[in-house]
Design an enzyme around this catalytic site. Structure first.
Site, PDB file in Angstrom:
ATOM      1  N   CYS A 113      44.387  -6.214 104.912  1.00  0.00           N
ATOM      2  CA  CYS A 113      43.239  -5.805 105.784  1.00  0.00           C
ATOM      3  C   CYS A 113      43.034  -6.475 106.787  1.00  0.00           C
ATOM      4  O   CYS A 113      42.254  -6.178 107.889  1.00  0.00           O
ATOM      5  CB  CYS A 113      41.799  -6.033 104.882  1.00  0.00           C
ATOM      6  N   HIS A 254      35.564  -7.004 108.391  1.00  0.00           N
ATOM      7  CA  HIS A 254      36.136  -6.120 107.684  1.00  0.00           C
ATOM      8  C   HIS A 254      35.199  -5.338 106.641  1.00  0.00           C
ATOM      9  O   HIS A 254      34.306  -6.288 106.060  1.00  0.00           O
ATOM     10  CB  HIS A 254      37.462  -6.643 106.850  1.00  0.00           C
ATOM     11  N   ASN A 284      36.451   0.631 101.820  1.00  0.00           N
ATOM     12  CA  ASN A 284      37.469  -0.154 102.499  1.00  0.00           C
ATOM     13  C   ASN A 284      38.643   0.572 102.779  1.00  0.00           C
ATOM     14  O   ASN A 284      39.459   1.067 102.186  1.00  0.00           O
ATOM     15  CB  ASN A 284      37.871  -1.182 101.326  1.00  0.00           C
TER      16      ASN A 284
HETATM   17  N1  ACO Z   1      31.753   1.118  87.687  1.00  0.00           N
HETATM   18  C1  ACO Z   1      31.085   0.453  86.460  1.00  0.00           C
HETATM   19  N2  ACO Z   1      31.405  -0.784  86.289  1.00  0.00           N
HETATM   20  C2  ACO Z   1      32.437  -1.414  86.671  1.00  0.00           C
HETATM   21  C3  ACO Z   1      33.229  -0.657  87.646  1.00  0.00           C
HETATM   22  C4  ACO Z   1      32.820   0.342  88.085  1.00  0.00           C
HETATM   23  N3  ACO Z   1      33.380   1.077  89.056  1.00  0.00           N
HETATM   24  N4  ACO Z   1      34.109  -1.543  88.139  1.00  0.00           N
HETATM   25  C5  ACO Z   1      34.066  -2.831  87.346  1.00  0.00           C
HETATM   26  N5  ACO Z   1      32.899  -2.563  86.257  1.00  0.00           N
HETATM   27  C6  ACO Z   1      32.372  -3.691  85.213  1.00  0.00           C
HETATM   28  C7  ACO Z   1      33.341  -4.408  84.844  1.00  0.00           C
HETATM   29  O1  ACO Z   1      34.222  -3.986  83.977  1.00  0.00           O
HETATM   30  C8  ACO Z   1      32.554  -5.831  84.561  1.00  0.00           C
HETATM   31  O2  ACO Z   1      32.204  -5.350  83.291  1.00  0.00           O
HETATM   32  P1  ACO Z   1      31.890  -6.558  82.228  1.00  0.00           P
HETATM   33  O3  ACO Z   1      31.154  -7.610  82.887  1.00  0.00           O
HETATM   34  O4  ACO Z   1      31.638  -6.078  81.020  1.00  0.00           O
HETATM   35  O5  ACO Z   1      33.203  -7.244  82.133  1.00  0.00           O
HETATM   36  C9  ACO Z   1      31.305  -5.436  85.451  1.00  0.00           C
HETATM   37  O6  ACO Z   1      31.331  -4.356  86.114  1.00  0.00           O
HETATM   38  C10 ACO Z   1      31.312  -6.629  86.457  1.00  0.00           C
HETATM   39  O7  ACO Z   1      32.745  -6.659  87.219  1.00  0.00           O
HETATM   40  P2  ACO Z   1      33.016  -7.658  88.511  1.00  0.00           P
HETATM   41  O8  ACO Z   1      34.475  -7.422  88.812  1.00  0.00           O
HETATM   42  O9  ACO Z   1      32.724  -9.091  88.006  1.00  0.00           O
HETATM   43  O10 ACO Z   1      32.065  -6.897  89.726  1.00  0.00           O
HETATM   44  P3  ACO Z   1      31.692  -7.718  90.690  1.00  0.00           P
HETATM   45  O11 ACO Z   1      30.395  -7.950  91.102  1.00  0.00           O
HETATM   46  O12 ACO Z   1      32.740  -8.772  91.255  1.00  0.00           O
HETATM   47  O13 ACO Z   1      32.144  -6.545  92.004  1.00  0.00           O
HETATM   48  C11 ACO Z   1      34.113  -5.793  93.190  1.00  0.00           C
HETATM   49  C12 ACO Z   1      33.517  -6.052  91.856  1.00  0.00           C
HETATM   50  C13 ACO Z   1      33.058  -4.867  93.985  1.00  0.00           C
HETATM   51  C14 ACO Z   1      35.455  -5.220  93.040  1.00  0.00           C
HETATM   52  C15 ACO Z   1      33.964  -7.040  94.149  1.00  0.00           C
HETATM   53  O14 ACO Z   1      34.621  -8.260  93.140  1.00  0.00           O
HETATM   54  C16 ACO Z   1      34.733  -7.113  95.359  1.00  0.00           C
HETATM   55  O15 ACO Z   1      34.241  -6.374  96.189  1.00  0.00           O
HETATM   56  N6  ACO Z   1      36.172  -7.864  95.418  1.00  0.00           N
HETATM   57  C17 ACO Z   1      36.504  -7.905  96.603  1.00  0.00           C
HETATM   58  C18 ACO Z   1      37.357  -6.797  96.916  1.00  0.00           C
HETATM   59  C19 ACO Z   1      38.051  -6.979  98.414  1.00  0.00           C
HETATM   60  O16 ACO Z   1      37.361  -7.637  99.364  1.00  0.00           O
HETATM   61  N7  ACO Z   1      39.274  -6.626  98.557  1.00  0.00           N
HETATM   62  C20 ACO Z   1      39.739  -7.074  99.757  1.00  0.00           C
HETATM   63  C21 ACO Z   1      40.796  -6.521 100.522  1.00  0.00           C
HETATM   64  S1  ACO Z   1      41.443  -5.069 100.052  1.00  0.00           S
HETATM   65  C22 ACO Z   1      42.957  -4.891 100.981  1.00  0.00           C
HETATM   66  O17 ACO Z   1      43.483  -5.768 101.542  1.00  0.00           O
HETATM   67  C23 ACO Z   1      43.630  -3.690 100.664  1.00  0.00           C
END
Ligand code: ACO
Length: 327
Positions: A113, A254, A284
């Site tokens: 990214c 980003h 994203n």
């Molecule tokens: N729908 C419903 N529930 C979900 C989903 C979904 N789509 N995805 C995950 N969950 C659940 C998980 O299983 C978890 O359940 P559990 O607590 O029973 O285990 C719960 O939701 C919380 O999951 P987390 O992963 O802790 O959620 P978080 O608040 O961290 O949000 C997210 C997840 C949005 C992916 C976040 O971590 C994020 O944005 N991470 C960074 C992503 C990013 O910036 N990538 C960078 C660059 S990408 C590139 O370079 C191509």
């Protein structure tokens, strides 16, 4: 003193839209979860005949038109992408042919990214040393083609699109790229990667069966590092050039997650009314997210010539990058 500036911008996204409601029918998720955790409402998805090169070429043509430059005047093309047309030849060569940039050298750049800011930095350096006068920077992604549509932890996050910028010598020594910070930590590469299809795991029945040709991400870990790295990079690029946060007219981060964007703005010390956000519309789009935002902000009147802008990104590698420029 800036040496090179953004002389023109363009962007292109597929027409097809996938909403959170559409995703509710595909995996166990909800519109509410996606909106509150990420800020995303919709994303644009490429059709079969739309590729990283077709979107990139469309964005490139618009940027050239905006700059008033013909394809024959382009000296060098850099394409930032993690979803190239194929392993080789480079997507940059495919685009070079599509747009008829007959005099240009061409290469791809892989920095996740952060790719657009990395490419911008290379373009700036080429102009600075006199290697090139007109550089076309394209950031294009079709992440939908490497997304595992059965994995709810990643498939709700990504979208397709392309952005481009024409980089040329600054007309006045005022407008242009002032400072850039590039960083990486390869030891954490497997927090966000596509395991197979390269020399480590060449494509085989086994790699396909194990779903190794899709994006794998440890979202929680990536989130923590992104908040820290983006905030630090944005603050350092401003301070390092002797400016203060209040001098900044617009932060273009980003577009990965609205919570990461808010944390970055807070660390930099600027209010959200000076932050450009379009994650709700595109999700994203990896390397393409910043140039799409720059082009859109300009077209909508949020970004005007002379504005002081910070762009900051974080992504696969892991990589991070920030640049300060006067638009
Ligand atoms: N729908 C419903 N529930 C979900 C989903 C979904 N789509 N995805 C995950 N969950 C659940 C998980 O299983 C978890 O359940 P559990 O607590 O029973 O285990 C719960 O939701 C919380 O999951 P987390 O992963 O802790 O959620 P978080 O608040 O961290 O949000 C997210 C997840 C949005 C992916 C976040 O971590 C994020 O944005 N991470 C960074 C992503 C990013 O910036 N990538 C960078 C660059 S990408 C590139 O370079 C191509």
């Amino acid at each position: 003193m800036p040496w090179s500036y953004i002389a023109g911008t363009g962007s292109a996204v597929p027409e097809k839209v996938l909403t959170n409601e559409d995703l509710e029918k595909m995996v166990d998720t909800s519109d509410e979860w996606i909106r509150t955790r990420s800020g995303i409402e919709r994303r644009h998805i490429a059709e079969e005949d739309e590729t990283t090169a077709t979107l990139g070429a469309e964005a490139a043509q618009k940027a050239l038109e905006d700059a008033g430059v013909s394809p024959e005047e382009v000296d060098f093309i850099i394409v930032a992408t993690v979803t190239p047309e194929m392993l080789f030849p480079s997507t940059a060569c495919v685009i070079q042919d599509m747009i008829g940039a007959k005099r240009a050298g061409a290469m791809d750049l892989s920095a996740g990214c952060s790719g657009f800011i990395y490419a911008l930095s290379v373009a700036d350096s080429f102009v600075r040393i006199g290697q090139s006068e007109t550089v076309l920077v394209v950031a294009s992604e079709t992440l939908s083609k490497i997304t595992d549509w059965t994995d709810r932890s990643t498939c709700v996050l990504f979208g397709d699109g392309a952005g481009a910028a024409v980089i040329m010598p600054s007309p006045d020594g005022e407008r242009g790229i002032i400072n850039t910070i590039l960083g990486s930590d390869g030891s954490k590469g497997e927090l966000l990667y596509m395991p197979a299809g390269g020399s480590r795991y060449p494509a085989s029945h086994e790699t396909v069966d194990k779903r190794m040709h899709y994006i794998k991400m440890n979202g929680r870990e990536v989130f923590k590092i992104a908040v820290e790295a983006m905030g630090e990079a944005a603050a350092s690029v401003v301070e390092g050039a002797g400016y203060r946060p209040e001098d900044v007219d617009l932060l273009i981060p980003h577009q990965a997650n609205i919570r990461i964007i808010k944390a970055t703005a807070k660390r930099l010390g600027i209010s959200m009314d000076r932050v450009y956000v379009n994650i709700q519309e595109y999700g994203n789009t990896s390397a393409a997210s910043i140039p799409i935002a720059v082009d859109e902000a300009k077209r909508k009147g949020f970004l005007r010539p002379g504005d002081l802008v910070v762009a900051v990104a974080f992504g696969a590698g892991l990589t991070w990058a920030s640049t300060l420029f006067r638009f």
